[in-house]
Design a protein around this motif. Structure first.
Motif, PDB file in Angstrom:
ATOM      1  N   THR A  13      -1.900 -12.203 -36.803  1.00  0.00           N
ATOM      2  CA  THR A  13      -2.146 -10.774 -36.862  1.00  0.00           C
ATOM      3  C   THR A  13      -1.665 -10.238 -38.202  1.00  0.00           C
ATOM      4  OG1 THR A  13       0.004 -10.179 -35.939  1.00  0.00           O
ATOM      5  CG2 THR A  13      -1.787 -10.602 -34.384  1.00  0.00           C
ATOM      6  N   GLN A  14      -2.085  -9.011 -38.537  1.00  0.00           N
ATOM      7  CA  GLN A  14      -1.653  -8.400 -39.794  1.00  0.00           C
ATOM      8  C   GLN A  14      -0.131  -8.260 -39.830  1.00  0.00           C
ATOM      9  OE1 GLN A  14      -3.335  -7.841 -42.408  1.00  0.00           O
ATOM     10  NE2 GLN A  14      -1.821  -6.731 -43.614  1.00  0.00           N
ATOM     11  N   GLU A  15       0.459  -7.904 -38.695  1.00  0.00           N
ATOM     12  CA  GLU A  15       1.911  -7.745 -38.630  1.00  0.00           C
ATOM     13  C   GLU A  15       2.620  -9.080 -38.883  1.00  0.00           C
ATOM     14  OE1 GLU A  15       5.380  -6.182 -35.520  1.00  0.00           O
ATOM     15  OE2 GLU A  15       3.253  -5.955 -35.045  1.00  0.00           O
ATOM     16  N   GLU A  16       2.069 -10.165 -38.350  1.00  0.00           N
ATOM     17  CA  GLU A  16       2.665 -11.485 -38.560  1.00  0.00           C
ATOM     18  C   GLU A  16       2.570 -11.908 -40.024  1.00  0.00           C
ATOM     19  OE1 GLU A  16       1.862 -13.552 -34.169  1.00  0.00           O
ATOM     20  OE2 GLU A  16       0.331 -13.626 -35.741  1.00  0.00           O
ATOM     21  N   ARG A  17       1.443 -11.591 -40.675  1.00  0.00           N
ATOM     22  CA  ARG A  17       1.276 -11.937 -42.087  1.00  0.00           C
ATOM     23  C   ARG A  17       2.247 -11.132 -42.954  1.00  0.00           C
ATOM     24  NH1 ARG A  17      -3.702 -14.400 -43.363  1.00  0.00           N
ATOM     25  NH2 ARG A  17      -3.798 -13.346 -45.369  1.00  0.00           N
ATOM     26  N   VAL A  18       2.427  -9.865 -42.604  1.00  0.00           N
ATOM     27  CA  VAL A  18       3.347  -9.015 -43.353  1.00  0.00           C
ATOM     28  C   VAL A  18       4.768  -9.547 -43.264  1.00  0.00           C
ATOM     29  CG1 VAL A  18       4.458  -6.747 -43.327  1.00  0.00           C
ATOM     30  CG2 VAL A  18       1.972  -6.907 -43.251  1.00  0.00           C
ATOM     31  N   LYS A  19       5.195  -9.925 -42.054  1.00  0.00           N
ATOM     32  CA  LYS A  19       6.541 -10.448 -41.880  1.00  0.00           C
ATOM     33  C   LYS A  19       6.716 -11.781 -42.600  1.00  0.00           C
ATOM     34  CE  LYS A  19       7.649  -8.163 -37.505  1.00  0.00           C
ATOM     35  NZ  LYS A  19       7.975  -8.345 -36.068  1.00  0.00           N
ATOM     36  N   THR A  24       8.983  -6.533 -44.504  1.00  0.00           N
ATOM     37  CA  THR A  24       9.425  -5.959 -43.248  1.00  0.00           C
ATOM     38  C   THR A  24       9.716  -4.473 -43.402  1.00  0.00           C
ATOM     39  OG1 THR A  24      11.689  -6.619 -43.774  1.00  0.00           O
ATOM     40  CG2 THR A  24      10.391  -8.122 -42.424  1.00  0.00           C
ATOM     41  N   THR A  25       9.746  -3.783 -42.283  1.00  0.00           N
ATOM     42  CA  THR A  25      10.021  -2.353 -42.270  1.00  0.00           C
ATOM     43  C   THR A  25      11.406  -2.096 -41.705  1.00  0.00           C
ATOM     44  OG1 THR A  25       7.682  -1.873 -41.934  1.00  0.00           O
ATOM     45  CG2 THR A  25       9.246  -0.117 -41.400  1.00  0.00           C
ATOM     46  N   GLN A  27      14.125   0.433 -40.081  1.00  0.00           N
ATOM     47  CA  GLN A  27      14.226   1.679 -39.337  1.00  0.00           C
ATOM     48  C   GLN A  27      15.424   2.470 -39.847  1.00  0.00           C
ATOM     49  OE1 GLN A  27      12.132   2.939 -36.951  1.00  0.00           O
ATOM     50  NE2 GLN A  27      13.354   4.787 -37.155  1.00  0.00           N
TER      51      GLN A  27
END
Length: 289
Positions: A13-19, A24-25, A27
């Motif tokens: 997923t896009q989130e997995e590729r970003v991580k 990472t984001t 908080q």
């Protein structure tokens, strides 16, 4: 993520590729933030007062005999008239021009500029055909800035977004306090590049001076040449398949792809030994420093 196959990459997923790329984001619990845009909006991520411009509507401004304030005022006036492409001629090393542009615009500067060129921008595409002085694109939020020759020190200081590109070499402290975005350099960079880097990515196709990545908190630096020395808490990490894929795409986009590809690039990240620096005992701090 070493050795990830093409099939596995497509399944992520896009989130997995970003991580996997280290993007990472965090908080920021308890922090207040002024919201300029509606995160649920599907179009027009622009300031409500931004002028509507036509990129096909083009004009030139001769900077000879003008002050930086007059040049910047002319740019704003032309944007208000709908001009989407503005060409600045004869800048002759003028300081602080093309600053504070907070909307879409194609800005072409034919020649070299002084310090703080294209600083405090959020959205325009800027191309400078000559050289630039120090602190080019300082505090850039979004858009692109492309320098066709060399740049001075503190290139991209505290940038937060967008692509900042120099086809030549840059001075010391490139990307100091970088908080996001991407910096790409086709040549070499000076000492203390990536100093106190917090987010974003930096690509140096040539060599790096002393203390690369010194005291960096987060982010990623890719180096295609030799490193004079690493700074405090900067360590080498494994270059993954995702890294190589991203490097190939980004360097090709701006015409910076080396003839030998990207397999020789090194990846520098934060060792994260300074994250809890204030909680260390005095003797532990001495060991780190």
């Amino acid at each position: 993520m070493a050795g990830v196959s093409d099939i596995e990459l497509k399944a992520m997923t896009q989130e997995e590729r970003v991580k996997a790329l280290g993007m990472t984001t965090e908080q920021l619990t308890g922090k207040s933030m002024h919201i300029e845009f509606d995160p649920e909006a599907t179009e027009r991520f622009e300031y409500p007062w931004a002028p509507v411009v036509d990129f096909n509507k083009r004009t030139e401004v001769d900077c000879d005999g003008l002050t930086p304030q007059e040049v910047n005022s002319k740019i704003r006036d032309l944007m208000a008239e709908g001009y989407g492409t503005v060409v600045l001629q004869n800048p002759r090393g003028m300081h602080s021009i093309g600053v504070g542009i907070l909307s879409k615009l194609n800005l072409i500067i034919e020649g070299s500029t002084g310090y703080f060129s294209a600083g405090l921008i959020d959205g325009p595409n800027v191309r400078i055909t000559g050289r630039v002085g120090w602190s080019c694109a300082e505090n850039m939020m979004a858009g692109t800035v492309l320098i066709e020759k060399n740049a001075g020190s503190t290139f991209g200081a505290a940038i937060r977004g967008g692509d900042l590109v120099c086809h030549g070499s840059v001075g010391s402290r490139t990307g100091i306090d970088q908080k996001g975005g991407t910096i790409l350099v086709g040549g070499d960079t000076g000492a203390l590049t990536g100093f106190m880097m917090q987010r974003g990515r930096m690509v140096i196709c040539g060599n790096a001076g002393k203390n690369l990545g010194d005291s960096m908190y987060d982010g990623t630096i890719y180096i295609g040449g030799e490193i004079r020395s690493l700074g405090v808490d900067a360590v080498e990490a494994e270059v993954t398949s995702l890294d190589k894929e991203w490097l190939t795409r980004k360097l090709t986009q701006y015409g910076l792809m080396p003839e030998k590809g990207v397999d020789h690039f090194k990846k520098i990240v934060a060792g994260k030994q300074l994250w809890n620096y204030d909680n260390l005992e005095p003797n532990e701090k001495k060991l780190i420093l």
